[in-house]
Design a protein around this motif. Structure first.
Motif, PDB file in Angstrom:
ATOM      1  N   LEU A 192      -4.533   4.301 -10.357  1.00 30.41           N
ATOM      2  CA  LEU A 192      -4.842   5.717 -10.600  1.00 30.41           C
ATOM      3  C   LEU A 192      -6.319   5.873 -10.943  1.00 30.41           C
ATOM      4  O   LEU A 192      -6.853   5.123 -11.769  1.00 30.41           O
ATOM      5  N   ILE A 244      -1.863  14.981 -12.930  1.00 35.51           N
ATOM      6  CA  ILE A 244      -1.697  13.717 -12.211  1.00 35.51           C
ATOM      7  C   ILE A 244      -0.575  13.814 -11.174  1.00 35.51           C
ATOM      8  O   ILE A 244      -0.714  13.310 -10.066  1.00 35.51           O
ATOM      9  N   PHE A 289      -4.152   8.745  -6.571  1.00 36.77           N
ATOM     10  CA  PHE A 289      -3.030   7.908  -6.982  1.00 36.77           C
ATOM     11  C   PHE A 289      -2.574   7.088  -5.794  1.00 36.77           C
ATOM     12  O   PHE A 289      -2.260   7.647  -4.737  1.00 36.77           O
TER      13      PHE A 289
END
Ligand code: ADP
Ligand code: ADP
Length: 239
Positions: free
Chosen positions: A4, A50, A63
Protein backbone atom coordinates in the motif's frame (compact mmCIF):
# COMPACT_ATOMS: atom_id res chain seq x y z
CA UNK A 1 7.17 -5.87 -0.94
CA UNK A 2 5.11 -2.68 -0.80
CA UNK A 3 1.39 -3.48 -0.62
CA UNK A 4 0.00 0.00 0.00
CA UNK A 5 1.19 3.48 -0.87
CA UNK A 6 -0.59 6.60 0.30
CA UNK A 7 0.84 9.65 -1.48
CA UNK A 8 -0.05 13.26 -0.71
CA UNK A 9 -3.54 12.21 0.32
CA UNK A 10 -5.96 15.05 1.01
CA UNK A 11 -9.60 14.73 1.95
CA UNK A 12 -12.36 17.11 2.89
CA UNK A 13 -16.06 16.39 3.23
CA UNK A 14 -16.93 20.02 2.60
CA UNK A 15 -14.82 22.90 1.40
CA UNK A 16 -14.25 24.48 4.81
CA UNK A 17 -12.49 21.71 6.70
CA UNK A 18 -9.62 19.65 5.44
CA UNK A 19 -9.86 16.32 7.30
CA UNK A 20 -6.65 14.81 5.87
CA UNK A 21 -3.67 16.86 4.71
CA UNK A 22 -0.81 15.59 2.61
CA UNK A 23 -0.76 12.14 4.20
CA UNK A 24 2.17 10.03 3.01
CA UNK A 25 3.15 6.52 4.04
CA UNK A 26 3.79 3.04 2.70
CA UNK A 27 2.94 -0.33 4.16
CA UNK A 28 4.77 -3.55 3.33
CA UNK A 29 3.00 -6.86 2.95
CA UNK A 30 2.78 -8.59 6.31
CA UNK A 31 3.09 -5.47 8.48
CA UNK A 32 0.82 -4.90 11.49
CA UNK A 33 0.51 -1.11 11.83
CA UNK A 34 -1.47 0.87 14.40
CA UNK A 35 -2.86 4.29 13.59
CA UNK A 36 -3.34 6.37 16.71
CA UNK A 37 -4.68 9.82 17.40
CA UNK A 38 -7.45 11.61 19.26
CA UNK A 39 -11.08 11.48 18.18
CA UNK A 40 -11.56 13.58 15.07
CA UNK A 41 -7.94 13.20 13.92
CA UNK A 42 -9.05 11.58 10.65
CA UNK A 43 -8.32 7.90 11.36
CA UNK A 44 -11.66 6.58 10.09
CA UNK A 45 -11.51 8.83 7.07
CA UNK A 46 -8.05 7.53 6.22
CA UNK A 47 -9.27 3.92 6.22
CA UNK A 48 -12.32 4.90 4.14
CA UNK A 49 -10.06 6.50 1.53
CA UNK A 50 -7.99 3.33 1.27
CA UNK A 51 -10.91 1.16 0.16
CA UNK A 52 -12.69 4.16 -1.40
CA UNK A 53 -15.75 4.14 0.76
CA UNK A 54 -15.26 7.90 0.36
CA UNK A 55 -13.82 9.68 -2.65
CA UNK A 56 -10.23 10.88 -2.55
CA UNK A 57 -9.80 14.65 -3.18
CA UNK A 58 -6.04 14.97 -3.55
CA UNK A 59 -3.13 12.61 -3.96
CA UNK A 60 -3.21 8.88 -4.54
CA UNK A 61 -3.79 5.56 -2.90
CA UNK A 62 -1.99 2.70 -4.64
CA UNK A 63 -3.03 -0.74 -3.39
CA UNK A 64 -1.50 -3.88 -4.83
CA UNK A 65 -0.34 -1.87 -7.88
CA UNK A 66 -3.81 -0.43 -8.56
CA UNK A 67 -4.59 3.29 -8.43
CA UNK A 68 -7.61 3.09 -6.13
CA UNK A 69 -8.92 6.58 -7.01
CA UNK A 70 -9.32 5.76 -10.68
CA UNK A 71 -10.88 2.28 -10.47
CA UNK A 72 -14.20 1.66 -12.19
CA UNK A 73 -17.13 0.10 -10.34
CA UNK A 74 -16.41 -3.52 -11.20
CA UNK A 75 -12.70 -3.08 -10.47
CA UNK A 76 -13.62 -1.50 -7.14
CA UNK A 77 -15.64 -4.58 -6.24
CA UNK A 78 -12.60 -6.72 -6.91
CA UNK A 79 -10.41 -4.41 -4.83
CA UNK A 80 -12.76 -4.76 -1.89
CA UNK A 81 -12.55 -8.55 -1.96
CA UNK A 82 -8.87 -7.99 -1.21
CA UNK A 83 -9.52 -5.55 1.63
CA UNK A 84 -11.42 -6.81 4.69
CA UNK A 85 -13.05 -4.38 7.13
CA UNK A 86 -13.59 -4.70 10.87
CA UNK A 87 -15.71 -2.06 12.64
CA UNK A 88 -16.15 -0.68 16.14
CA UNK A 89 -19.82 -1.66 16.19
CA UNK A 90 -19.19 -5.01 14.43
CA UNK A 91 -21.75 -4.19 11.68
CA UNK A 92 -23.21 -7.69 11.69
CA UNK A 93 -26.73 -8.49 10.52
CA UNK A 94 -28.27 -9.05 13.98
CA UNK A 95 -31.06 -11.45 13.06
CA UNK A 96 -28.83 -13.74 11.02
CA UNK A 97 -26.82 -16.53 12.57
CA UNK A 98 -23.08 -16.39 13.14
CA UNK A 99 -22.29 -18.67 10.23
CA UNK A 100 -24.59 -16.73 7.89
CA UNK A 101 -22.84 -13.50 8.80
CA UNK A 102 -19.44 -15.06 8.17
CA UNK A 103 -20.45 -16.49 4.79
CA UNK A 104 -21.86 -13.11 3.84
CA UNK A 105 -18.32 -11.76 4.03
CA UNK A 106 -17.28 -13.91 1.15
CA UNK A 107 -20.32 -14.50 -0.95
CA UNK A 108 -22.55 -11.73 0.38
CA UNK A 109 -24.69 -9.95 -1.99
CA UNK A 110 -25.53 -12.63 -4.50
CA UNK A 111 -27.91 -13.94 -1.83
CA UNK A 112 -31.12 -12.67 -0.33
CA UNK A 113 -31.43 -12.44 3.42
CA UNK A 114 -33.80 -15.42 3.51
CA UNK A 115 -32.43 -18.91 3.40
CA UNK A 116 -28.83 -17.86 3.04
CA UNK A 117 -27.33 -21.01 4.44
CA UNK A 118 -28.93 -23.30 1.86
CA UNK A 119 -27.12 -21.43 -0.88
CA UNK A 120 -23.68 -22.34 0.33
CA UNK A 121 -21.83 -25.53 -0.40
CA UNK A 122 -20.52 -27.84 2.28
CA UNK A 123 -17.02 -26.78 1.36
CA UNK A 124 -17.84 -23.12 1.89
CA UNK A 125 -19.42 -23.87 5.26
CA UNK A 126 -16.38 -25.95 6.17
CA UNK A 127 -14.13 -22.94 5.51
CA UNK A 128 -16.29 -20.81 7.75
CA UNK A 129 -16.09 -23.43 10.50
CA UNK A 130 -12.32 -23.57 10.30
CA UNK A 131 -12.21 -19.84 11.06
CA UNK A 132 -14.87 -20.00 13.77
CA UNK A 133 -12.86 -22.75 15.47
CA UNK A 134 -9.68 -20.69 15.33
CA UNK A 135 -11.53 -17.83 17.02
CA UNK A 136 -13.09 -20.19 19.59
CA UNK A 137 -16.72 -19.51 18.68
CA UNK A 138 -17.74 -22.56 16.66
CA UNK A 139 -20.21 -23.63 19.36
CA UNK A 140 -22.19 -20.44 18.59
CA UNK A 141 -22.32 -20.99 14.83
CA UNK A 142 -26.08 -21.39 14.66
CA UNK A 143 -27.00 -18.70 17.19
CA UNK A 144 -28.28 -15.34 16.09
CA UNK A 145 -25.60 -12.66 16.35
CA UNK A 146 -27.71 -10.50 18.62
CA UNK A 147 -27.54 -13.26 21.28
CA UNK A 148 -23.76 -12.95 21.58
CA UNK A 149 -21.62 -10.70 23.77
CA UNK A 150 -19.73 -7.80 22.21
CA UNK A 151 -16.44 -9.68 22.27
CA UNK A 152 -18.03 -12.70 20.60
CA UNK A 153 -19.64 -10.49 17.96
CA UNK A 154 -16.30 -8.93 17.17
CA UNK A 155 -14.82 -12.41 16.74
CA UNK A 156 -17.58 -13.03 14.18
CA UNK A 157 -16.57 -9.72 12.56
CA UNK A 158 -12.99 -10.96 12.28
CA UNK A 159 -14.13 -14.24 10.69
CA UNK A 160 -16.30 -12.36 8.20
CA UNK A 161 -13.44 -10.07 7.22
CA UNK A 162 -10.94 -12.91 6.82
CA UNK A 163 -12.99 -15.61 5.08
CA UNK A 164 -12.33 -13.94 1.74
CA UNK A 165 -8.58 -14.21 2.48
CA UNK A 166 -7.93 -10.52 1.81
CA UNK A 167 -4.44 -9.11 1.42
CA UNK A 168 -5.21 -6.25 3.78
CA UNK A 169 -7.56 -5.84 6.70
CA UNK A 170 -8.63 -2.38 7.89
CA UNK A 171 -9.79 -2.30 11.51
CA UNK A 172 -11.58 0.84 12.64
CA UNK A 173 -11.44 1.04 16.45
CA UNK A 174 -12.08 -2.71 16.81
CA UNK A 175 -11.97 -2.66 20.63
CA UNK A 176 -13.45 0.75 21.42
CA UNK A 177 -16.77 -0.77 22.56
CA UNK A 178 -15.24 -3.62 24.59
CA UNK A 179 -14.10 -4.07 28.19
CA UNK A 180 -10.37 -4.65 28.85
CA UNK A 181 -10.63 -8.46 28.99
CA UNK A 182 -12.53 -8.76 25.72
CA UNK A 183 -10.22 -6.18 24.16
CA UNK A 184 -7.23 -8.36 24.95
CA UNK A 185 -8.92 -11.44 23.50
CA UNK A 186 -9.74 -9.54 20.30
CA UNK A 187 -6.27 -8.04 19.86
CA UNK A 188 -4.61 -11.41 20.57
CA UNK A 189 -6.78 -13.12 17.96
CA UNK A 190 -6.37 -10.34 15.42
CA UNK A 191 -2.62 -10.38 15.74
CA UNK A 192 -2.18 -14.15 15.68
CA UNK A 193 -4.60 -14.98 12.89
CA UNK A 194 -3.43 -12.23 10.53
CA UNK A 195 0.17 -13.27 11.17
CA UNK A 196 -0.69 -16.91 10.52
CA UNK A 197 -2.59 -16.09 7.30
CA UNK A 198 0.03 -13.54 6.17
CA UNK A 199 -2.51 -10.73 6.06
CA UNK A 200 -1.40 -7.11 6.40
CA UNK A 201 -3.21 -5.18 9.11
CA UNK A 202 -3.96 -1.48 9.66
CA UNK A 203 -5.65 -0.86 13.00
CA UNK A 204 -7.13 2.40 14.24
CA UNK A 205 -6.79 2.66 18.01
CA UNK A 206 -7.08 5.46 20.48
CA UNK A 207 -5.27 3.59 23.28
CA UNK A 208 -1.53 4.18 22.83
CA UNK A 209 -0.58 1.30 25.19
CA UNK A 210 -2.54 -1.21 23.10
CA UNK A 211 -0.84 0.02 19.93
CA UNK A 212 2.54 -0.37 21.60
CA UNK A 213 1.76 -3.86 22.89
CA UNK A 214 0.65 -5.27 19.54
CA UNK A 215 2.29 -3.40 16.69
CA UNK A 216 5.89 -2.90 15.68
CA UNK A 217 5.05 0.32 13.90
CA UNK A 218 2.79 3.21 14.83
CA UNK A 219 1.47 6.05 12.71
CA UNK A 220 0.28 9.04 14.75
CA UNK A 221 -2.36 11.31 13.23
CA UNK A 222 -3.33 14.70 14.57
CA UNK A 223 -5.70 17.11 12.86
CA UNK A 224 -5.36 15.18 9.64
CA UNK A 225 -1.58 15.15 9.52
CA UNK A 226 0.98 12.49 10.30
CA UNK A 227 2.89 13.57 13.41
CA UNK A 228 4.74 10.30 14.01
CA UNK A 229 5.62 7.27 11.89
CA UNK A 230 8.08 4.80 13.29
CA UNK A 231 8.84 1.86 15.55
CA UNK A 232 6.47 1.66 18.52
CA UNK A 233 9.29 1.84 21.04
CA UNK A 234 10.38 5.26 19.74
CA UNK A 235 6.97 6.84 20.25
CA UNK A 236 7.55 8.26 23.73
CA UNK A 237 10.98 9.68 22.96
CA UNK A 238 9.25 11.88 20.39
CA UNK A 239 6.37 13.18 22.46
P1 ADP B 1 -11.35 9.75 13.83
O1 ADP B 1 -11.62 8.40 13.25
O2 ADP B 1 -9.90 9.99 14.08
O3 ADP B 1 -12.19 10.04 15.05
P2 ADP B 1 -12.83 10.81 11.58
O4 ADP B 1 -12.16 10.44 10.31
O5 ADP B 1 -14.03 10.05 12.02
O6 ADP B 1 -11.73 10.87 12.74
O7 ADP B 1 -13.25 12.34 11.51
C1 ADP B 1 -12.33 13.37 11.16
C2 ADP B 1 -13.11 14.65 10.95
O8 ADP B 1 -13.94 14.50 9.80
C3 ADP B 1 -14.03 15.02 12.09
O9 ADP B 1 -13.97 16.43 12.23
C4 ADP B 1 -15.39 14.58 11.62
O10 ADP B 1 -16.40 15.37 12.18
C5 ADP B 1 -15.28 14.78 10.12
N1 ADP B 1 -16.13 13.82 9.37
C6 ADP B 1 -16.06 12.47 9.44
N2 ADP B 1 -16.97 11.90 8.63
C7 ADP B 1 -17.62 12.93 8.04
C8 ADP B 1 -18.68 13.00 7.09
N3 ADP B 1 -19.23 11.90 6.58
N4 ADP B 1 -19.11 14.22 6.70
C9 ADP B 1 -18.55 15.34 7.21
N5 ADP B 1 -17.54 15.33 8.10
C10 ADP B 1 -17.09 14.16 8.52
P1 ADP C 1 -16.26 7.43 15.09
O1 ADP C 1 -15.25 8.43 15.64
O2 ADP C 1 -16.36 6.19 15.90
O3 ADP C 1 -16.10 7.19 13.61
P2 ADP C 1 -18.27 9.47 14.95
O4 ADP C 1 -19.34 9.73 15.94
O5 ADP C 1 -17.15 10.42 14.76
O6 ADP C 1 -17.71 8.04 15.30
O7 ADP C 1 -18.90 9.23 13.50
C1 ADP C 1 -20.02 8.41 13.33
C2 ADP C 1 -20.47 8.55 11.88
O8 ADP C 1 -20.86 9.91 11.61
C3 ADP C 1 -19.40 8.21 10.87
O9 ADP C 1 -19.98 7.47 9.83
C4 ADP C 1 -18.89 9.54 10.36
O10 ADP C 1 -18.51 9.48 9.01
C5 ADP C 1 -20.11 10.43 10.52
N1 ADP C 1 -19.70 11.78 10.86
C6 ADP C 1 -18.80 12.15 11.79
N2 ADP C 1 -18.68 13.49 11.82
C7 ADP C 1 -19.52 13.97 10.89
C8 ADP C 1 -19.86 15.27 10.45
N3 ADP C 1 -19.26 16.36 10.95
N4 ADP C 1 -20.78 15.40 9.48
C9 ADP C 1 -21.38 14.31 8.98
N5 ADP C 1 -21.10 13.06 9.35
C10 ADP C 1 -20.18 12.88 10.29
Amino acid sequence: MTLLQVKGLGKSYNSETQVLKNVDFEVNAGEFVSIIGPSGAGKSTLLRCINRMVEINEGKVIFDNADVGSLKKNELRKLRTNIGMIFQHYNLVPRLTVIENVLHGRFGYKTTLQGILGRFTEEEKERAFILLKKLGIEEHAYKRCDQLSGGQQQRVGICRALIQEPKLVLCDEPIASLDPNSSKVIMDHLKSITTEMGITCLVNLHQVEVAQDYSDRIIGLRKGEIVFDGPSKQLHENQ
